[in-house]
Structures are given as C-alpha cells and as structure tokens.
Enzyme design. Structure first.
Site, short mmCIF file in Angstrom:
data_model
loop_
_atom_site.label_atom_id
_atom_site.label_comp_id
_atom_site.label_asym_id
_atom_site.label_seq_id
_atom_site.Cartn_x
_atom_site.Cartn_y
_atom_site.Cartn_z
N SER A 42 -28.67 -22.51 -11.06
CA SER A 42 -30.04 -22.28 -10.93
C SER A 42 -30.98 -21.93 -12.13
O SER A 42 -30.91 -23.71 -12.99
CB SER A 42 -30.16 -20.34 -9.90
OG SER A 42 -31.25 -20.87 -9.84
N ASP A 155 -31.22 -22.14 -3.87
CA ASP A 155 -30.49 -22.40 -4.50
C ASP A 155 -29.08 -21.85 -4.64
O ASP A 155 -28.48 -21.48 -3.76
CB ASP A 155 -30.63 -20.74 -5.39
CG ASP A 155 -30.44 -20.08 -6.73
OD1 ASP A 155 -28.85 -20.34 -6.65
OD2 ASP A 155 -31.67 -20.06 -6.91
#
Length: 301
Positions: A42, A155
């Site tokens: 991320s 993510d």
C-alpha cells in the site's frame, strides 16, 4: 571472508501514516544503513518504489510541503468501485517519481496486492512499477480496484500488511520491518475532533467532493445518525481498516518475524491526513533512534 548480510526492509501499509517511512529511511541512511531490497504494501509500496528509484529526497521535500488543498486536488471522483479513481494520483506519481520497469530501478523492489476474486496474495515484481503501486494502494471502498494480468487487484494490506515474507523471498538475509499500525486501534475515537492543524470540516469537505454526506442531511440539518452519536463514514472506515490491519499484521509477523521491528507512534494521524507529512516523517525518524540498539545488534556492530 564472510560477506555482509543483504539488508531488506519491509514497508507496511497505513495510508497517510506511510509518510513515516520516509523518516525511517532517512534515519537509517544517516547511520550508514541502506537496504538494497525493498518490499512494500500500500503506502509502503508508494514510498518503497520511490526509494528504490533513488528519489526519496525529492519525495520527502514534496511531502513536507503538502497542504490539504494539494491532497484534495489529487483526488478524482469515482463512485464505481471506490470513492477515488486514482488516475490523477498515479499520473502525478509517474510524472514526478517512478515511471519505469522494475528492472530499471536502482534497488530490488516488489510490492503486495490482493486478488479481489480469489483472495490470494499477489507479489508484483515485473513490468510497470507505477501499475504495480496503483494495485497495491487500492484501498477497498476508497480507491477503485486495478486490473493487472487479468486479475482485479486491491490493497495488499488485506493479506500481508508488513511484507517480511516478500523481502526474504527476494533474498534478504536480515529484514527490518516497519509497522505503522501498532498503536492505532481506537485512535479514531480518541481523536475524533479535528486537531488544530486540520481545517474545520476537513473530512466533510473531502467527502462532499464526491457527493457523499458526512453527518449532514440534504436540508442542512443534523442527520439522524449524527444526532444518535454515530461517527462519520470516514471514522468508521478508518477504525475498521485499523482493526483489520493490526490483527493481520500481528498474525503474519508472529509466523514470519522480522529481525528488527520498527513501530512509529502514529495514532494521532488519521486515514486521510496526508497533509501532515512532516509530523509523520519526524515520528519515523524518532522510531529509528529508539530501535537503533536492536538494529546494531542485528547487524553485529
């Protein structure tokens, strides 16, 4: 003659708290420690890609001058699959930082994403760096998923928030891990009122850009849920993501421990506080100072 260990660093997920990674890398460099292997998840993928390209100083200068108006300006509405499409952010990322193939980076880099359809962890190590980062930062609900090689990716924090295992798979002998979420569970409730550094109604202004209410009814009065004391959508999202990230990270780190774990104190920073970069960077530097004895022992110094 015994060779020096190959040092890897695993940069964890944590949205705006991820600017602390810049401080961590800066402080390590001052101590003569420069990881040649970088894995990221991320926001850790975002910072890690820039560091692997040799542009960390440039990113740090930009982040330290980032205002909330700049943050809003990088967000493009996309209510299909997520509040933010991410096109403007990645276009900015490519223009100013990394728009190249993995093979063109100065240091070894890879990042983690999640296959939304199968739930599998996906390691991204080939092709376009910016495309890989775009997939790794696609926080569910906030940013639209990314198609890559026929898979719909989101993510990486859903499966591996602090990718120690990836750094080891890349050949690291010693792994320093940076966990951004060790102290954040419940923080959204302790810090529900805006701090002095945040403009009044920051989250409401952000959400109103996408036509999403934040505790206000269409006629301007308090919404029923607000009158009952329920939190804003952003607070619910922030708390939920924090709980998820902490639980998954603890489980993964227990089974795949790092040689050194760095945990900046970032509970005061919210999910979208990207404009508080200088504060996050300082916390990253402070965390390295605290962990330095453990780092030196791990390195045999």
């Amino acid at each position: 003659m015994k060779r020096a260990p190959r040092i890897g660093i695993a940069l964890g997920s944590g949205s705006a708290r991820g600017w602390a990674h810049i401080g961590v890398l800066r402080a390590l460099a001052r101590e003569g420690i420069e990881p040649k292997i970088i894995s990221g998840c991320s926001i850790g993928a975002f910072v890690g890609a820039v560091a692997a390209a040799g542009d960390l100083d440039k990113l740090g200068s930009w982040v330290e001058g980032l205002g909330w108006q700049n943050v809003v300006g990088l967000m493009d509405m996309g209510l299909r699959g997520g509040l933010i499409k991410g096109d403007k952010l990645i276009a900015f990322f490519e223009r100013n930082f990394v728009d190249r193939d993995f093979t063109a980076l100065l240091h070894s880099f890879a990042c983690v994403a999640t296959d939304l359809q199968s739930g599998h962890e996906v390691w991204l190590r080939e092709g376009s760096v910016s495309d890989a980062v775009r997939a790794s930062i696609a926080l569910p609900g906030l940013m639209t998923p990314a198609w890559r090689d026929g898979r719909l990716l989101v993510d990486g924090g859903l499966v591996n928030p602090v990718p120690v295992s990836l750094a080891r798979a890349m050949g690291a002998d010693l792994v320093i891990a940076v966990d951004l979420n060790s102290d954040v569970v419940g923080a959204a409730w302790r810090h529900r009122s805006d701090s002095a550094s945040v403009p009044a109604g920051w989250s409401r202004k952000l959400l109103s850009r996408f036509g999403v209410g934040n505790g206000r009814s269409q006629n301007g009065g308090e919404a029923a849920e607000s009158m009952e004391g329920l939190p804003s959508m952003l607070t619910v999202m922030q708390s939920s993501i924090s709980i998820m990230s902490v639980r998954i990270a603890r489980s993964r780190l227990a089974g795949e421990p790092a040689d050194v774990l760095i945990s900046p104190r970032l509970a005061q920073l919210g999910l979208m506080d990207y404009h508080r970069g200088a504060e996050a960077i300082a916390e990253g530097e402070a965390a390295v100072e605290e962990a330095l004895p453990a780092i030196q022992r791990a390195l045999g110094r």
